[in-house]
Motif scaffolding. Structure first.
Motif, PDB file in Angstrom:
ATOM      1  N   PHE A  49      -9.055  -0.252   2.736  1.00 42.53           N
ATOM      2  CA  PHE A  49      -8.627  -0.228   4.131  1.00 42.53           C
ATOM      3  C   PHE A  49      -9.157   1.094   4.674  1.00 42.53           C
ATOM      4  O   PHE A  49      -8.462   2.098   4.685  1.00 42.53           O
ATOM      5  CB  PHE A  49      -7.098  -0.307   4.173  1.00 42.53           C
ATOM      6  CG  PHE A  49      -6.516  -0.393   5.550  1.00 42.53           C
ATOM      7  CD1 PHE A  49      -6.799  -1.475   6.369  1.00 42.53           C
ATOM      8  CD2 PHE A  49      -5.669   0.596   6.035  1.00 42.53           C
ATOM      9  CE1 PHE A  49      -6.247  -1.567   7.642  1.00 42.53           C
ATOM     10  CE2 PHE A  49      -5.115   0.509   7.307  1.00 42.53           C
ATOM     11  CZ  PHE A  49      -5.402  -0.575   8.109  1.00 42.53           C
ATOM     12  N   HIS A  99      -1.758   9.703  -4.003  1.00 39.51           N
ATOM     13  CA  HIS A  99      -2.652   9.363  -2.893  1.00 39.51           C
ATOM     14  C   HIS A  99      -4.064   9.854  -3.234  1.00 39.51           C
ATOM     15  O   HIS A  99      -4.504  10.879  -2.735  1.00 39.51           O
ATOM     16  CB  HIS A  99      -2.112  10.055  -1.629  1.00 39.51           C
ATOM     17  CG  HIS A  99      -2.755   9.609  -0.360  1.00 39.51           C
ATOM     18  ND1 HIS A  99      -2.743  10.368   0.797  1.00 39.51           N
ATOM     19  CD2 HIS A  99      -3.417   8.474  -0.031  1.00 39.51           C
ATOM     20  CE1 HIS A  99      -3.371   9.721   1.759  1.00 39.51           C
ATOM     21  NE2 HIS A  99      -3.792   8.574   1.283  1.00 39.51           N
ATOM     22  N   SER A 155      -4.961  11.572   4.555  1.00 36.68           N
ATOM     23  CA  SER A 155      -5.582  10.453   5.270  1.00 36.68           C
ATOM     24  C   SER A 155      -6.676  10.956   6.204  1.00 36.68           C
ATOM     25  O   SER A 155      -6.499  11.957   6.894  1.00 36.68           O
ATOM     26  CB  SER A 155      -4.531   9.714   6.083  1.00 36.68           C
ATOM     27  OG  SER A 155      -3.524   9.255   5.236  1.00 36.68           O
ATOM     28  N   ALA A 156      -7.794  10.251   6.189  1.00 37.01           N
ATOM     29  CA  ALA A 156      -8.951  10.554   7.034  1.00 37.01           C
ATOM     30  C   ALA A 156      -9.599  11.903   6.692  1.00 37.01           C
ATOM     31  O   ALA A 156     -10.137  12.581   7.560  1.00 37.01           O
ATOM     32  CB  ALA A 156      -8.601  10.474   8.520  1.00 37.01           C
ATOM     33  N   ALA A 195      -4.868   9.277  11.571  1.00 36.55           N
ATOM     34  CA  ALA A 195      -4.276   8.246  10.709  1.00 36.55           C
ATOM     35  C   ALA A 195      -2.782   8.067  10.955  1.00 36.55           C
ATOM     36  O   ALA A 195      -2.204   7.051  10.611  1.00 36.55           O
ATOM     37  CB  ALA A 195      -4.529   8.578   9.247  1.00 36.55           C
ATOM     38  N   VAL A 218     -11.387   3.976   7.064  1.00 38.84           N
ATOM     39  CA  VAL A 218     -11.668   4.473   8.413  1.00 38.84           C
ATOM     40  C   VAL A 218     -13.087   4.052   8.801  1.00 38.84           C
ATOM     41  O   VAL A 218     -14.045   4.361   8.079  1.00 38.84           O
ATOM     42  CB  VAL A 218     -11.585   6.019   8.440  1.00 38.84           C
ATOM     43  CG1 VAL A 218     -11.960   6.567   9.812  1.00 38.84           C
ATOM     44  CG2 VAL A 218     -10.199   6.508   8.030  1.00 38.84           C
ATOM     45  N   LYS A 277       0.821  -1.208   0.000  1.00 35.68           N
ATOM     46  CA  LYS A 277       0.000   0.000   0.000  1.00 35.68           C
ATOM     47  C   LYS A 277       0.860   1.266   0.000  1.00 35.68           C
ATOM     48  O   LYS A 277       1.279   1.740  -1.066  1.00 35.68           O
ATOM     49  CB  LYS A 277      -0.943  -0.046   1.212  1.00 35.68           C
ATOM     50  CG  LYS A 277      -2.073   0.919   1.162  1.00 35.68           C
ATOM     51  CD  LYS A 277      -3.015   0.697   2.334  1.00 35.68           C
ATOM     52  CE  LYS A 277      -4.231   1.586   2.310  1.00 35.68           C
ATOM     53  NZ  LYS A 277      -5.058   1.551   1.106  1.00 35.68           N
ATOM     54  N   PHE A 303       4.218  10.374   2.095  1.00 30.59           N
ATOM     55  CA  PHE A 303       4.360   9.301   1.109  1.00 30.59           C
ATOM     56  C   PHE A 303       5.314   9.591  -0.046  1.00 30.59           C
ATOM     57  O   PHE A 303       5.459   8.772  -0.958  1.00 30.59           O
ATOM     58  CB  PHE A 303       2.979   8.946   0.528  1.00 30.59           C
ATOM     59  CG  PHE A 303       1.935   8.677   1.575  1.00 30.59           C
ATOM     60  CD1 PHE A 303       2.129   7.687   2.521  1.00 30.59           C
ATOM     61  CD2 PHE A 303       0.761   9.416   1.635  1.00 30.59           C
ATOM     62  CE1 PHE A 303       1.175   7.436   3.509  1.00 30.59           C
ATOM     63  CE2 PHE A 303      -0.205   9.181   2.608  1.00 30.59           C
ATOM     64  CZ  PHE A 303       0.004   8.187   3.545  1.00 30.59           C
ATOM     65  N   LYS A 359     -11.564  10.488   1.288  1.00 35.05           N
ATOM     66  CA  LYS A 359     -11.420   9.783   0.004  1.00 35.05           C
ATOM     67  C   LYS A 359     -12.382   8.606  -0.122  1.00 35.05           C
ATOM     68  O   LYS A 359     -13.111   8.487  -1.108  1.00 35.05           O
ATOM     69  CB  LYS A 359      -9.972   9.268  -0.189  1.00 35.05           C
ATOM     70  CG  LYS A 359      -8.944  10.355  -0.419  1.00 35.05           C
ATOM     71  CD  LYS A 359      -7.564   9.784  -0.659  1.00 35.05           C
ATOM     72  CE  LYS A 359      -7.059   8.940   0.489  1.00 35.05           C
ATOM     73  NZ  LYS A 359      -6.994   9.617   1.785  1.00 35.05           N
TER      74      LYS A 359
END
Ligand code: GDP
Ligand code: PGA
Ligand code: MN
Ligand code: MN
Length: 631
Positions: free
Chosen positions: A343, A274, A296-297, A475, A345, A253, A493, A300
């Motif tokens: 994967f 991302h 993240s969080a 996250a 939340v 990932k 990332f 998306k």
């Protein structure tokens, strides 16, 4: 002399099957396995075939160890409770390891601290491995997971092999990526003489073993004090130690598809991002695909599974977290989702916010760190009401009462097969990818940032991506709600220097003579009013923003109004029918706020990227200042 490697079942002390097929593996893979066996000294080595039988065997092992518990309310679902110190990605212990520092990370001006990734020398990486890995798998089985990022028949896909001592990781990798014999066959058929960097990504993972041998929670071994995640883009290698949490342990990932992936993408002339991918069909039946990068969080998964509220609209999901995309021979941007599952939340997911996710996750799913109900189900904050008489056990396994500490960890997750999603796009596994007509950037911005605005052109779009910021979320290990820079939602990332990354994005415009660059937008579902309440209902109502974006793509006249930061919707062109919202408040572009914002972003970019900040981005900064000063 090399240790003899056996392939065998690893259920308790009773080997069910014993084969010496490691010797049959392609030479480079065999070397990788044998070297890692010598280092980690596992008791068994098991090569995964990806079958259902194998999965059932692993589930048995996990149940026996109490790493997972069954959730009898649903079909083939399980709950894992992790060690309380192993619940999120650890950005501070994540490193890109290269010969030259400047290849891996931006080099900030003066003594400023680098905010966009950590570098480690290859020598220090070797020492870090030598301090942690010798004998770390003693008494455990090493699983060999051949996996493909992307559909096996796609020319854009890449192969990897993960070695891990966690059966939880194997079961999760099987959901998140395509694994098993088919991948091994493809790997065997590939020419390994080629580019010298290895034709599959080597990913070594161990949950580790604390120095004193004391595992805090035996069902979830890990070594949080010494967790480290290393990437060697020059060798296509990933080494992860000490954590079982998804973002640190499912190496296909973030580690492969984003960090190693972005560095491969730069070499090969494409983009690893991302981003979610969705298809949207308007009431006239015209279908388009868009990608969207949010940290993240920040929404998306929800957007990728959106249930549009506007009549006649349909959204279909291609992916919810990662995109690999490139301009094809006709100059059309095309994207694949390299993953095979979601994967996501868990908290905040409900019938009203994300019914599609609710229809996806209650079969064949591994939940991690959500709460459990007395009737064998799961529970989390923001889920629908509890049935009367049902009691709840929190994510740490303690009895829970409403109003006390969170029932589910804020970063608790579901790991679920993508094909179960009722609105999965018919072309989600198309080998050539889907055509992309718009790129969205966004984040959690409580003040100043309108619901949507459009960049003036590609270069401005690159600036908009570079200037992204968002409130910190659960996250990763960040505390509080501090607003952080998160360019392109890639801060954790990037696989290489962010200045070079900006240059790479800019270069896409001329990737071939006939490139048609998509339009670029910025969205913000999270603007708040004076009472601290979200001004926008979000979720399914976000289709109204998509509706406007599609009108812009179609160049509908009268739809845009220019502001210093970009084009915002005209009142007539943005559909708020049936909603009670403060249109002016949602779309206002406060000049004082933006002047400060532009200064702060310029400071950030000049300080962080310094000599590697492309001239085109510097021009964008200056252009923005002059547009703002005209107001
Ligand atoms: P991802 O990590 O980027 O995939 O984000 P998710 O889609 O999982 O969402 C993260 C959190 O943000 C969840 O708690 C969601 O309920 C919440 N969220 C997602 N979309 C929206 C939205 O449009 N408005 C609001 N207010 N919250 C949202
Ligand atoms: P997310 O994915 O973007 O859905 O939160 C996991 C992560 O980024 O850690
Ligand atoms: Mn993500
Ligand atoms: Mn997500």
């Amino acid at each position: 002399c090399r240790p003899k490697v056996h392939l065998q079942w690893a259920s308790g002390s009773q080997p069910v099957r014993k084969l010496s097929v490691v010797s049959l593996l392609p030479q480079k893979l065999k070397d990788f396995v044998e070297d890692s066996v010598r280092l980690c000294r596992p008791s068994n080595v098991y090569v995964c075939d990806g079958s259902d039988t194998e999965n059932s065997m692993l589930v048995e092992i996990l149940l026996e160890n109490r790493t997972i518990v069954p959730l009898p309310k649903y079909k083939n679902c399980f709950l894992a409770r992790s060690c309380t110190r192993d619940v999120a990605r650890v950005e501070s212990r994540t490193f890109i390891c290269t010969t030259n520092r400047r290849d891996a990370v931006n080099v900030p001006r003066g003594s400023a601290k680098g905010m966009l990734g950590n570098w480690m020398s290859l020598e220090d990486a070797d020492s870090a491995v030598a301090e942690r890995f010798p004998g770390c798998m003693e008494g455990r089985t090493m699983y060999v997971i051949p996996f493909s990022m992307g559909p096996l028949d796609s020319p854009y896909s890449k192969l990897g092999v993960q070695l891990t001592d966690s059966a939880y990781v194997v079961c999760s990798m099987r959901i998140m990526t395509r694994i098993g014999t088919k991948v091994l066959e493809k790997l065997d058929s590939l020419d390994d003489s080629g580019n010298g960097v290895g034709y599959f990504v080597k990913a070594l993972h161990s949950v580790g073993r604390p120095v004193d041998g004391q595992v805090e929670q035996p069902h979830w071994p890990c070594d949080p004090d010494r967790t480290i995640i290393l990437h060697k883009p020059e060798m296509n290698e990933i080494i992860s130690y000490g954590s079982g949490y998804g973002g640190n342990s499912l190496l296909g990932k973030k580690c492969f598809a984003l960090r190693i992936g972005s560095s491969i993408a730069r070499r090969e002339g494409w983009l690893a991002e991302h981003m979610l991918i969705l298809g949207v069909t308007n009431p006239k039946g015209r279908k388009r695909y868009v990608v969207a990068a949010f940290p993240s969080a920040c929404g998306k998964t929800n957007m990728a599974m959106m249930q549009p509220t506007l009549p006649g609209y349909k959204v279909e999901c291609v992916g919810d977290d990662i995109v690999w995309m490139r301009f094809d021979r006709n100059g059309q941007l095309r994207a694949i989702n390299p993953e095979f599952g979601f994967f996501g939340v868990a908290p905040g997911t409900s019938r009203s916010t994300n019914p599609v996710a609710m229809d996806t996750v209650f079969k064949n799913t591994i939940f991690t760190n959500v709460a459990q109900t007395s009737d064998g189900g799961v529970y989390w904050e923001g889920m629908d009401k509890l049935e009367p008489g049902v009691t709840v056990t929190d994510w740490q396994g303690n009895p829970w009462t409403p109003g006390s500490t969170p029932a589910a960890h804020p970063n608790s997750r579901f790991c679920t097969p993508a094909e179960q999603c009722p609105i999965i796009d018919p072309d989600w596994q198309s080998p050539e990818g889907v055509p992309i007509d718009a790129i969205l950037f966004g984040g959690r911005r409580p003040t100043g940032v309108p619901l949507v605005y459009e960049a003036f052109d590609w270069k401005h779009g690159v600036y908009v991506g570079a200037s992204m910021k968002s409130e910190a979320t659960a996250a990763a290990e960040h505390k509080g709600k501090e607003i952080m820079h998160d360019p392109f939602a890639m801060r954790p990332f990037f696989g290489y220097n962010f200045g070079h990354y900006l240059q790479h994005w800019l270069s896409m415009e001329t990737a071939s003579p006939n490139v048609k660059v998509p339009k670029v937008f910025h969205v913000n579902w999270f603007r708040k009013n004076d009472q601290g309440k979200f001004m926008w209902p979000g979720y399914g109502e976000n289709c109204r923003v998509l509706d406007w974006i599609l009108r812009r793509i179609d160049n509908e006249p009268g739809t845009a109004q220019s502001t210093p930061i970009g084009n915002v919707p005209t009142r007539e062109s943005f559909d708020v029918r049936g909603l009670n919202v403060d249109f002016d408040g949602l779309f206002s572009v406060p000049i004082d706020f933006w002047t400060e914002e532009a200064k702060e972003v310029a400071h950030f970019l000049y300080e962080q990227v310094d000599e590697d900040l492309p001239k085109d981005v510097q021009d964008q900064i200056n252009n923005l200042f002059s547009r703002l000063s005209l107001y």
